[in-house]
Structures are given as structure tokens and as C-alpha cells.
Scaffold this motif. Sequence first.
Motif, PDB file in Angstrom:
ATOM      1  N   ARG A 110       0.945  -1.084  -0.110  1.00 46.32           N
ATOM      2  CA  ARG A 110       0.232   0.550   0.241  1.00 46.32           C
ATOM      3  C   ARG A 110       0.640   1.209  -0.167  1.00 46.32           C
ATOM      4  NH1 ARG A 110      -5.415  -0.107   3.415  1.00 46.32           N
ATOM      5  NH2 ARG A 110      -5.251  -2.061   1.432  1.00 46.32           N
ATOM      6  N   CYS A 111       0.710   1.960  -0.601  1.00 49.75           N
ATOM      7  CA  CYS A 111       1.197   3.161  -0.915  1.00 49.75           C
ATOM      8  C   CYS A 111       1.109   4.489   0.707  1.00 49.75           C
ATOM      9  CB  CYS A 111       0.831   4.072  -1.678  1.00 49.75           C
ATOM     10  SG  CYS A 111       1.029   5.917  -2.307  1.00 49.75           S
ATOM     11  N   CYS A 127      -1.275   8.000  -0.452  1.00 45.51           N
ATOM     12  CA  CYS A 127      -2.280   8.069  -1.109  1.00 45.51           C
ATOM     13  C   CYS A 127      -3.456   6.468  -0.663  1.00 45.51           C
ATOM     14  CB  CYS A 127      -2.469   8.406  -2.690  1.00 45.51           C
ATOM     15  SG  CYS A 127      -2.037   7.188  -3.573  1.00 45.51           S
ATOM     16  N   SER A 128      -2.745   6.157  -0.228  1.00 50.62           N
ATOM     17  CA  SER A 128      -3.180   4.084   0.376  1.00 50.62           C
ATOM     18  C   SER A 128      -3.526   3.234  -0.733  1.00 50.62           C
ATOM     19  CB  SER A 128      -4.493   4.317   1.395  1.00 50.62           C
ATOM     20  OG  SER A 128      -4.112   5.080   2.445  1.00 50.62           O
ATOM     21  N   SER A 129      -2.938   3.490  -1.594  1.00 48.55           N
ATOM     22  CA  SER A 129      -3.294   2.911  -3.341  1.00 48.55           C
ATOM     23  C   SER A 129      -2.687   1.680  -3.371  1.00 48.55           C
ATOM     24  CB  SER A 129      -3.188   3.853  -4.691  1.00 48.55           C
ATOM     25  OG  SER A 129      -3.164   2.882  -5.906  1.00 48.55           O
ATOM     26  N   GLU A 130      -3.365   0.528  -3.440  1.00 47.30           N
ATOM     27  CA  GLU A 130      -2.432  -1.053  -3.350  1.00 47.30           C
ATOM     28  C   GLU A 130      -1.930  -0.879  -5.137  1.00 47.30           C
ATOM     29  OE1 GLU A 130      -5.067  -4.398  -1.612  1.00 47.30           O
ATOM     30  OE2 GLU A 130      -5.728  -2.697  -0.304  1.00 47.30           O
ATOM     31  N   THR A 189       1.021  -0.722  -6.391  1.00 47.66           N
ATOM     32  CA  THR A 189       2.482   0.048  -6.818  1.00 47.66           C
ATOM     33  C   THR A 189       3.421  -1.111  -7.228  1.00 47.66           C
ATOM     34  OG1 THR A 189       2.547  -1.128  -4.373  1.00 47.66           O
ATOM     35  CG2 THR A 189       2.386   1.247  -4.213  1.00 47.66           C
ATOM     36  N   ARG A 199       9.644   1.553  -5.068  1.00 46.06           N
ATOM     37  CA  ARG A 199       8.626   1.740  -4.978  1.00 46.06           C
ATOM     38  C   ARG A 199       7.724   2.940  -5.289  1.00 46.06           C
ATOM     39  NH1 ARG A 199       6.225  -3.299  -3.662  1.00 46.06           N
ATOM     40  NH2 ARG A 199       8.079  -4.725  -2.122  1.00 46.06           N
ATOM     41  N   GLN A 200       7.570   2.531  -6.367  1.00 48.70           N
ATOM     42  CA  GLN A 200       6.487   4.271  -7.207  1.00 48.70           C
ATOM     43  C   GLN A 200       5.327   3.395  -7.020  1.00 48.70           C
ATOM     44  OE1 GLN A 200       7.830   5.589 -10.310  1.00 48.70           O
ATOM     45  NE2 GLN A 200       6.799   7.264 -10.845  1.00 48.70           N
ATOM     46  N   CYS A 201       4.325   4.592  -6.735  1.00 43.73           N
ATOM     47  CA  CYS A 201       2.872   4.236  -6.501  1.00 43.73           C
ATOM     48  C   CYS A 201       1.975   4.509  -8.304  1.00 43.73           C
ATOM     49  CB  CYS A 201       2.327   5.771  -5.739  1.00 43.73           C
ATOM     50  SG  CYS A 201       0.089   5.094  -5.723  1.00 43.73           S
ATOM     51  N   CYS A 222      -0.454   8.107  -7.683  1.00 42.73           N
ATOM     52  CA  CYS A 222      -0.005   9.036  -7.205  1.00 42.73           C
ATOM     53  C   CYS A 222       1.502   9.905  -7.670  1.00 42.73           C
ATOM     54  CB  CYS A 222      -0.097  10.436  -6.089  1.00 42.73           C
ATOM     55  SG  CYS A 222       1.326   8.963  -4.643  1.00 42.73           S
ATOM     56  N   ARG A 225       6.819   7.972  -4.599  1.00 39.20           N
ATOM     57  CA  ARG A 225       7.783   6.695  -4.057  1.00 39.20           C
ATOM     58  C   ARG A 225       8.550   6.831  -3.304  1.00 39.20           C
ATOM     59  NH1 ARG A 225      11.463   5.928  -8.302  1.00 39.20           N
ATOM     60  NH2 ARG A 225      11.127   6.633 -10.853  1.00 39.20           N
TER      61      ARG A 225
END
Length: 154
Positions: free
Chosen positions: A2-3, A6-9, A11, A29-31, A34, A37
Amino acid sequence: MRCPFCSSEDTQVKDSRQAEDNTAVRRRRQCGKCAGRFTTFERVQLRELMVIKKSGRRTPFDRDKLARSVLISLQKRPVEPERIEQMISGVVRQLEAGGTSDIQSDRIGQLVMEGLSNLDKIAYVRYASVYKDFKETDDFASFITDERLGSEDE
């Protein structure tokens, strides 16, 4: 993963390499949402460790909490970050290899004291002052005398 922004999965791993004396994998890692990194670390965990506090309360072992307490004692000391990480990893390995998942908080303190004693004498005394709950300056003097940390060892 999870980022943290922004909490996006969504990544992606951009780069992986060995870290911390080859005891961990560092992943950049990079989302995808959004474009934030961030870095994660992956370590082998032999068992789920539980710390038994002096009060009898049980809490999960937190490597980051251990690292923070060590770093506080080493603040403004001329010790390379690699040596600090090796010492912390050594303490964690000893705890995991101990044969039990339940660890007395005193045992952790003893292992940290041993590690700091070999790493930096000033940090050792700083940590001891909290671990042994020094109340007065005489406590420092007694500890230094008892541990033979005087100038003859330096």
C-alpha cells in the motif's frame, strides 16, 4: 504494498538490492496512482517475538523501537551507520535464535548493553542511564567505576 501517501494498492517495485549486511532486501517502489516513491525493507523473520514487560504485559517485538532507542544513545557519536545496523541485526538474531517466542524486556536490554559496550562507550553509558534508571550523578560515577570504563580502557 500500500502507498503511504494515497493508500493505493497499485504500487510497483522499481529497484531491489541487498541491504543491511545482506540481512534484508531494500525495494524502491512507486505508486501507480499518485507517482509517490518510497522504500521498503524485507527481512527474514524466524518467529513472531513477544516482549514481556516488567509489569507482565505482553507486546509484539518492534525492531524499529529497538533501533530508535539505540540511535538515541548514539546521537552525535562518531559511529558508522553500517556498524549500528550490524549491532541491531545481531541483537535481533540472538533474540530469534533464543528458542522461545517470549522474551523478557530485561534480556533485550542486556543484549543492547553488550552491543553498545563493544560499539561506543559513551553510548553504552547513555543507554545504561535509562535502562538502569539512574537517579543522580553518583549513579553515573558508580556505573563507570563498576564497569571499569575509566581512562585505562580508552
